[in-house]
Scaffold this active site. Sequence first.
Site, short mmCIF file in Angstrom:
data_model
loop_
_atom_site.label_atom_id
_atom_site.label_comp_id
_atom_site.label_asym_id
_atom_site.label_seq_id
_atom_site.Cartn_x
_atom_site.Cartn_y
_atom_site.Cartn_z
N SER A 1 -14.14 23.18 -37.50
CA SER A 1 -15.21 23.41 -36.52
C SER A 1 -14.91 24.69 -35.76
O SER A 1 -13.77 25.17 -35.76
CB SER A 1 -15.25 22.21 -35.56
OG SER A 1 -15.93 22.53 -34.37
N TYR B 1 -12.28 15.86 -29.76
CA TYR B 1 -12.83 16.54 -30.94
C TYR B 1 -12.04 17.81 -31.24
O TYR B 1 -11.69 18.08 -32.39
CB TYR B 1 -14.31 16.85 -30.68
CG TYR B 1 -15.08 17.35 -31.88
CD1 TYR B 1 -15.57 16.46 -32.83
CD2 TYR B 1 -15.33 18.70 -32.06
CE1 TYR B 1 -16.28 16.92 -33.93
CE2 TYR B 1 -16.04 19.17 -33.15
CZ TYR B 1 -16.52 18.28 -34.09
OH TYR B 1 -17.22 18.74 -35.18
#
Length: 257
Positions: A145, A162
């Site tokens: 990401s 995350y």
Amino acid sequence: MKNYFDLSGKVALVTGASSGLGVQFAKALAEQGADIAICARRVEKLEAVKSEIEALGVKCFAHKCDVLNVDEIREMVKAVEDHYGKIDILVNNAGVGDATGAADLSDETWRSVLGTNLDAVFYVAREVGKVMLKNGYGKIINIGSLHSEVVMPLNTWPVPAYAAAKGGVKMLTKALAVEWARKGITVNAIGPAYFGSEMTNDILSTGGFDPVAQAYCPMGRAGKEGELNGAMLYFASDASSYTTGQILFVDGGWTAM
Ligand code: NDP
């Protein structure tokens, strides 16, 4: 004309292919001639994706798997190997989003975000890696990401769990790449910024994202469907035969600033 991204005769396993980017990745690989295996928890969605992929003229094998359960991962990988006899390409894509601030982040949420987005990436790579090591060939593509590299700016939304998981994916990619570099296996990662999916549709549709993209993304926008396919096909094909341990950010220039 030579097609550098040709995947005819290859078998690609895509995790988390019941929705979002996983479906797009599976279709992009199928369009280059790869036979596909897909897994996720929602079987009805997998069956619908299977039909869409078969309509592209390749085979598709769907198998239910909760990647939070290591036994299910082992069973799924064995089922794919039994079905096709090999696994050439792994797209380690299954993941969950989370934007809980650190002080409010429960142990349970931390464990499930790290469990899905990091632990499972390792477990699936380990099990598929054993198949690839036997065959002396493999292309592993982990989905990292933007948050493998940077968090969200102040006054936007926090991503502690995350980002910890996706940062781990970046380093796991390097570690596996080095370990398996002389075994015929490349291991790379893609770091997307924000793309529309079940995970991000709320963020992207409520208007909160646009000013952030204007300020922090040189291209000033979210990614569009199809804009990850080039990176995927490069890492999945022999076009990337001398590339390993890399994370390619597909982020409109976000991480350049
Ligand atoms: P979606 O929510 O649309 O897709 C997530 C996929 O992961 C689904 O197929 C889901 O299937 C699967 N999944 C989640 N948990 C599990 C589990 N425990 N076991 C098996 N499968 C699971 O989100 P995206 O398509 O956006 O996300 C795909 C990947 O891309 C993720 O790794 C995400 O972190 C990453 N990413 C996405 C970005 C974006 O902007 N969209 C940006 C950067 C990275 P099911 O629920 O059926 O099990």
